[in-house]
Design an enzyme around this catalytic site. Structure first.
Site, PDB file in Angstrom:
ATOM      1  N   LYS A 266       8.631  14.982  -7.970  1.00 52.53           N
ATOM      2  CA  LYS A 266       7.565  14.294  -8.544  1.00 52.53           C
ATOM      3  C   LYS A 266       6.759  13.427  -7.734  1.00 52.53           C
ATOM      4  O   LYS A 266       7.480  12.474  -6.904  1.00 52.53           O
ATOM      5  CB  LYS A 266       8.064  13.443  -9.560  1.00 52.53           C
ATOM      6  CG  LYS A 266       7.060  12.762 -10.604  1.00 52.53           C
ATOM      7  CD  LYS A 266       6.597  13.327 -11.679  1.00 52.53           C
ATOM      8  CE  LYS A 266       5.258  13.143 -12.197  1.00 52.53           C
ATOM      9  NZ  LYS A 266       4.247  13.522 -11.583  1.00 52.53           N
TER      10      LYS A 266
ATOM     11  N   GLN B 263       8.905   7.974  -1.763  1.00 52.14           N
ATOM     12  CA  GLN B 263       8.701   8.550  -3.493  1.00 52.14           C
ATOM     13  C   GLN B 263      10.345   8.807  -3.859  1.00 52.14           C
ATOM     14  O   GLN B 263      10.482   8.485  -5.302  1.00 52.14           O
ATOM     15  CB  GLN B 263       8.269   9.793  -3.620  1.00 52.14           C
ATOM     16  CG  GLN B 263       7.555  10.065  -4.925  1.00 52.14           C
ATOM     17  CD  GLN B 263       6.201   9.318  -5.332  1.00 52.14           C
ATOM     18  OE1 GLN B 263       5.287   9.164  -4.458  1.00 52.14           O
ATOM     19  NE2 GLN B 263       6.141   8.736  -6.236  1.00 52.14           N
TER      20      GLN B 263
ATOM     21  N   LYS C 293      11.702   4.898  -4.867  1.00 54.17           N
ATOM     22  CA  LYS C 293      10.751   4.497  -5.712  1.00 54.17           C
ATOM     23  C   LYS C 293      10.974   5.338  -7.238  1.00 54.17           C
ATOM     24  O   LYS C 293      11.071   4.547  -8.182  1.00 54.17           O
ATOM     25  CB  LYS C 293       9.101   4.909  -5.614  1.00 54.17           C
ATOM     26  CG  LYS C 293       8.046   4.341  -6.538  1.00 54.17           C
ATOM     27  CD  LYS C 293       7.047   4.820  -6.443  1.00 54.17           C
ATOM     28  CE  LYS C 293       6.357   4.680  -4.848  1.00 54.17           C
ATOM     29  NZ  LYS C 293       4.905   4.740  -4.708  1.00 54.17           N
TER      30      LYS C 293
ATOM     31  N   LYS D 116       5.606  15.133  -2.495  1.00 55.24           N
ATOM     32  CA  LYS D 116       4.181  14.498  -2.339  1.00 55.24           C
ATOM     33  C   LYS D 116       3.334  15.827  -1.759  1.00 55.24           C
ATOM     34  O   LYS D 116       4.042  16.433  -0.973  1.00 55.24           O
ATOM     35  CB  LYS D 116       4.147  13.406  -1.114  1.00 55.24           C
ATOM     36  CG  LYS D 116       3.041  12.825  -1.201  1.00 55.24           C
ATOM     37  CD  LYS D 116       3.038  11.477  -2.223  1.00 55.24           C
ATOM     38  CE  LYS D 116       1.802  10.978  -2.475  1.00 55.24           C
ATOM     39  NZ  LYS D 116       1.635   9.666  -3.348  1.00 55.24           N
TER      40      LYS D 116
ATOM     41  N   GLY E  66      -1.967  12.605  -9.295  1.00 56.14           N
ATOM     42  CA  GLY E  66      -3.204  12.235  -8.371  1.00 56.14           C
ATOM     43  C   GLY E  66      -2.581  11.036  -7.230  1.00 56.14           C
ATOM     44  O   GLY E  66      -1.614  10.721  -7.542  1.00 56.14           O
ATOM     45  N   ASP E  67      -3.645  11.051  -6.520  1.00 56.31           N
ATOM     46  CA  ASP E  67      -3.342   9.733  -5.357  1.00 56.31           C
ATOM     47  C   ASP E  67      -4.494   9.751  -4.562  1.00 56.31           C
ATOM     48  O   ASP E  67      -5.868  10.144  -5.280  1.00 56.31           O
ATOM     49  CB  ASP E  67      -2.418  10.517  -4.079  1.00 56.31           C
ATOM     50  CG  ASP E  67      -1.923   9.232  -3.281  1.00 56.31           C
ATOM     51  OD1 ASP E  67      -1.303   8.328  -3.767  1.00 56.31           O
ATOM     52  OD2 ASP E  67      -2.344   9.288  -2.216  1.00 56.31           O
TER      53      ASP E  67
ATOM     54  N   THR F  89      -0.419   2.018 -12.214  1.00 58.41           N
ATOM     55  CA  THR F  89      -0.021   1.292 -11.035  1.00 58.41           C
ATOM     56  C   THR F  89      -0.591   0.020 -10.696  1.00 58.41           C
ATOM     57  O   THR F  89       0.236  -0.873 -10.282  1.00 58.41           O
ATOM     58  CB  THR F  89      -0.448   2.265  -9.885  1.00 58.41           C
ATOM     59  OG1 THR F  89      -0.318   3.582 -10.384  1.00 58.41           O
ATOM     60  CG2 THR F  89      -0.077   1.889  -8.542  1.00 58.41           C
TER      61      THR F  89
ATOM     62  N   ASN G 156      -8.308   3.377  -7.764  1.00 57.66           N
ATOM     63  CA  ASN G 156      -7.799   3.380  -9.110  1.00 57.66           C
ATOM     64  C   ASN G 156      -6.975   2.236  -8.960  1.00 57.66           C
ATOM     65  O   ASN G 156      -6.920   1.342 -10.004  1.00 57.66           O
ATOM     66  CB  ASN G 156      -6.840   4.678  -9.278  1.00 57.66           C
ATOM     67  CG  ASN G 156      -6.092   4.900 -10.271  1.00 57.66           C
ATOM     68  OD1 ASN G 156      -4.827   4.830 -10.302  1.00 57.66           O
ATOM     69  ND2 ASN G 156      -6.597   4.696 -11.595  1.00 57.66           N
TER      70      ASN G 156
ATOM     71  N   SER H 217       3.717   8.377 -15.437  1.00 57.91           N
ATOM     72  CA  SER H 217       3.751   9.687 -15.367  1.00 57.91           C
ATOM     73  C   SER H 217       4.894  10.386 -15.741  1.00 57.91           C
ATOM     74  O   SER H 217       4.787  11.410 -16.473  1.00 57.91           O
ATOM     75  CB  SER H 217       3.699  10.124 -13.658  1.00 57.91           C
ATOM     76  OG  SER H 217       2.273  10.117 -13.321  1.00 57.91           O
TER      77      SER H 217
HETATM   78  P1  NDP Z   1      -8.350   5.774  -4.608  1.00 57.83           P
HETATM   79  O1  NDP Z   1      -8.655   6.955  -3.635  1.00 57.83           O
HETATM   80  O2  NDP Z   1      -8.799   5.728  -6.040  1.00 57.83           O
HETATM   81  O3  NDP Z   1      -8.883   4.503  -3.887  1.00 57.83           O
HETATM   82  C1  NDP Z   1      -8.598   4.070  -2.622  1.00 57.83           C
HETATM   83  C2  NDP Z   1      -9.542   2.926  -2.204  1.00 57.83           C
HETATM   84  O4  NDP Z   1      -9.027   2.249  -1.011  1.00 57.83           O
HETATM   85  C3  NDP Z   1     -10.861   3.397  -2.159  1.00 57.83           C
HETATM   86  O5  NDP Z   1     -11.620   2.121  -2.465  1.00 57.83           O
HETATM   87  C4  NDP Z   1     -11.199   3.463  -0.578  1.00 57.83           C
HETATM   88  O6  NDP Z   1     -12.436   3.207  -0.026  1.00 57.83           O
HETATM   89  C5  NDP Z   1     -10.307   2.401  -0.213  1.00 57.83           C
HETATM   90  N1  NDP Z   1      -9.799   2.304   1.210  1.00 57.83           N
HETATM   91  C6  NDP Z   1      -9.414   3.606   2.038  1.00 57.83           C
HETATM   92  N2  NDP Z   1      -9.057   3.059   3.273  1.00 57.83           N
HETATM   93  C7  NDP Z   1      -9.346   1.755   3.419  1.00 57.83           C
HETATM   94  C8  NDP Z   1      -9.076   0.778   4.376  1.00 57.83           C
HETATM   95  N3  NDP Z   1      -8.774   1.051   5.442  1.00 57.83           N
HETATM   96  N4  NDP Z   1      -9.715  -0.641   3.969  1.00 57.83           N
HETATM   97  C9  NDP Z   1     -10.183  -0.976   2.785  1.00 57.83           C
HETATM   98  N5  NDP Z   1     -10.183  -0.134   1.682  1.00 57.83           N
HETATM   99  C10 NDP Z   1      -9.936   1.042   2.146  1.00 57.83           C
HETATM  100  O7  NDP Z   1      -6.713   5.842  -4.239  1.00 57.83           O
HETATM  101  P2  NDP Z   1      -5.560   5.086  -5.147  1.00 57.83           P
HETATM  102  O8  NDP Z   1      -6.093   3.784  -5.741  1.00 57.83           O
HETATM  103  O9  NDP Z   1      -5.090   6.142  -6.307  1.00 57.83           O
HETATM  104  O10 NDP Z   1      -4.446   4.957  -4.102  1.00 57.83           O
HETATM  105  C11 NDP Z   1      -4.406   3.691  -3.292  1.00 57.83           C
HETATM  106  C12 NDP Z   1      -2.940   3.446  -2.625  1.00 57.83           C
HETATM  107  O11 NDP Z   1      -2.079   3.249  -3.793  1.00 57.83           O
HETATM  108  C13 NDP Z   1      -2.589   4.591  -1.918  1.00 57.83           C
HETATM  109  O12 NDP Z   1      -1.798   4.087  -0.854  1.00 57.83           O
HETATM  110  C14 NDP Z   1      -1.618   5.458  -2.735  1.00 57.83           C
HETATM  111  O13 NDP Z   1      -0.727   6.220  -2.256  1.00 57.83           O
HETATM  112  C15 NDP Z   1      -0.870   4.141  -3.665  1.00 57.83           C
HETATM  113  N6  NDP Z   1      -0.567   4.733  -5.018  1.00 57.83           N
HETATM  114  C16 NDP Z   1      -1.297   5.197  -5.948  1.00 57.83           C
HETATM  115  C17 NDP Z   1      -0.950   5.426  -7.193  1.00 57.83           C
HETATM  116  C18 NDP Z   1      -1.635   5.901  -8.269  1.00 57.83           C
HETATM  117  O14 NDP Z   1      -1.191   5.930  -9.389  1.00 57.83           O
HETATM  118  N7  NDP Z   1      -3.060   6.037  -8.017  1.00 57.83           N
HETATM  119  C19 NDP Z   1       0.585   5.476  -7.508  1.00 57.83           C
HETATM  120  C20 NDP Z   1       1.304   4.857  -6.333  1.00 57.83           C
HETATM  121  C21 NDP Z   1       0.845   4.545  -5.133  1.00 57.83           C
HETATM  122  P3  NDP Z   1     -13.310   4.691   0.220  1.00 57.83           P
HETATM  123  O15 NDP Z   1     -13.903   5.059  -1.269  1.00 57.83           O
HETATM  124  O16 NDP Z   1     -14.344   4.299   1.199  1.00 57.83           O
HETATM  125  O17 NDP Z   1     -12.674   5.570   0.914  1.00 57.83           O
END
Ligand code: NDP
Length: 460
Positions: free
Chosen positions: A104, A125, A128, A140, A179-180, A224, A255, A392
């Site tokens: 997962k 993961q 976690k 992943k 998703g991620d 999250t 997200n 999830s």
């Molecule tokens: P998204 O794609 O929805 O959002 C990522 C965000 O981070 C975007 O706004 C992106 O901007 C920004 N970003 C990327 N690189 C940088 C940087 N160097 N500095 C500042 N902002 C940056 O992803 P998620 O929100 O889903 O995931 C974010 C993190 O959380 C990841 O590490 C993911 O693995 C982790 N995560 C996510 C989960 C989930 O349920 N979605 C669950 C657990 C962990 P831009 O649009 O410009 O690229």
């Protein structure tokens, strides 16, 4: 020295030697995988006291086994753009550990995706997913495909091609992706449609993060971010504090960030900054979340656009400088290694009280050490962002039962899961002689359950 003291010393030495030997082996086997080595190093450092007390894990070779994925699938993804030009990307799925349940973990579409990043994410993961207390293993996947600037049809064609190959290796009882970064409910919808087409039936439990109108769980989108804030809320209680009245910075505007900001605001905090990969915005009046949601979730625009509607706000085109803003609580919710030692020093100099990792491994090892040395409350990603995968797993349960829980029911369960994770981390840190160290607590609590299952299941 008493006989007992000398046994303890021997056990400690044996544990240290074992951890050292296996880490050298992992380094030799994965020489160029810096993110994967960083993630294993953090876990290994935490587990020394465990091996001193549990020599059976050494005799069962748990560390050697847990650091080698059960399977890595790498594949070609060919697709055609709107002009009829053919492109080829690389697809991955790392099926790391299935001792607690089906693999997962999310799927990431981002140009930085490579074997090291996939392996570090799948490795994290394991711990976690174990911490959530739910019956899920760890995996992943992803691709170096860049969704930025692609049309909806291009996203659909790429995603269908990706899943056509991956469909051979996943299934509701085998491997359940979500998703991620770069993969939300639209992409999951395309994957789900293509998978069902290939299988000739409707297998609701094969993906999570689906649209709630089409088999998804209410509350998954928020899980999250909300979960990270619930975890930090528990941490703050140690200092008799809460989110109420605190100044908060949240990196990213995707997200995880959006819903971390939403919950922090609901609990009375003032969120003054957020970012995207282009830069950050600072709004001293407090960020207007409706504007951020519209710009990012509906209009797919850059965060810099925010200042056109909120004239008092500032935009700076260096996203890493967000950490120079004084705050009480920092929630890195964007990407790996976004807080390095320099950023950590700025946060400490500005008297930050707590850090909650919403993203995966957003702090480098040096940054993490600095926070701990300076008494900053620190919520590690494995624990703090586990709310997403926890919901999830709830989506999988609802799909199997063919029923839907209300958003309130899901949120209540999520809140309880996050409180339980916090307690498990605190208890494990206490039990193994490092009270208050949630990094060690999370690593140890997550590890013990998987290690016991690996011993019980015999060599594999
Ligand atoms: P998204 O794609 O929805 O959002 C990522 C965000 O981070 C975007 O706004 C992106 O901007 C920004 N970003 C990327 N690189 C940088 C940087 N160097 N500095 C500042 N902002 C940056 O992803 P998620 O929100 O889903 O995931 C974010 C993190 O959380 C990841 O590490 C993911 O693995 C982790 N995560 C996510 C989960 C989930 O349920 N979605 C669950 C657990 C962990 P831009 O649009 O410009 O690229």
């Amino acid at each position: 020295m008493t006989k007992l003291d000398s046994i303890h010393t021997d056990n400690k030495k044996r544990a240290n030697d074992y951890v050292h030997e296996v880490y050298e082996l992992v380094k030799k086997r994965n020489p160029d995988e810096k993110e994967f080595l960083q993630a294993t190093r953090e876990i290994f450092d935490s587990l020394r006291p465990v091996f001193a007390q549990h020599p059976e894990y050494i005799t069962n070779g748990i560390l050697e086994r847990i650091t080698e994925p059960e399977r890595i699938i790498t594949f070609r993804v060919a697709w055609e753009d709107d002009q009829g030009k053919v492109h080829v990307n690389r697809g991955f799925r790392v099926q790391f550990n299935s001792d607690l349940g089906p693999y997962k973990g999310g799927i990431r579409f981002h140009p930085s995706v490579n074997a090291s990043i996939m392996k570090f994410l799948a490795f994290e993961q394991i711990f976690k997913n174990s911490l959530t207390g739910q019956p899920i293993g760890a995996g992943k996947g992803g691709s170096d495909f860049d969704p930025k600037g692609k049309s909806d049809r291009e996203i659909m064609r790429f995603t269908q091609s990706f899943i056509t190959e991956l469909s051979k290796y996943i299934g509701p009882d085998r491997d359940v992706p979500a998703g991620d970064i770069g993969v939300g409910k639209r992409e999951i919808g395309y994957m789900f449609g293509q998978y069902n087409r290939l299988k000739g039936g409707y297998e609701a439990g094969v993906f999570t993060g689906k649209d709630p109108n089409h088999g998804g769980s209410l509350g998954r989108k928020e899980a999250t971010g909300y979960g990270t804030v619930y975890f930090v809320e528990e941490m703050l209680k140690v200092k008799n504090e809460s989110f109420d009245g605190q100044t908060v910075i949240v990196s990213g505007s995707g997200n995880v960030s959006i819903y971390a900001m939403e919950k922090a605001m609901q609990l009375g905090a003032k969120v003054v900054a957020c970012s995207d990969s282009g830069g950050y915005i600072y709004d001293e009046n407090g960020i207007n979340l409706d504007t951020v949601k519209r710009l990012k979730e509906v209009e797919n625009k850059r965060i810099s656009e925010y200042t056109k509607e909120h004239l008092q706000a500032e935009y700076h085109d260096d996203c890493s400088a967000i950490w120079s803003i004084p705050c009480d609580i920092a929630l890195p919710c964007a990407t790996q290694n976004e807080i390095d030692e320099i950023a950590a020093r700025m946060l400490v100099a500005n008297s930050v009280k707590a850090i909650g990792e919403g993203a995966n491994m957003p702090c480098t090892l040096e940054a993490m050490a600095l926070f701990q040395e300076n008494g900053v409350l620190f919520g590690p990603a494995k624990a703090a962002n586990a709310g997403g995968v926890a919901v999830s797993a709830m989506e999988m349960s609802q799909n199997s039962m063919r029923l839907s829980w209300t958003a309130e029911e899901v949120d209540e369960k999520l809140h309880l899961v996050m409180k339980n994770i916090y307690t498990s981390c605190v208890d494990a840190a206490d039990r193994f002689g490092h009270p208050g160290n949630l990094v060690m607590g999370a690593n140890i609590a997550g590890f013990l359950k998987v290690a016991d299952a690996m011993v019980a299941h015999g060599l594999s």
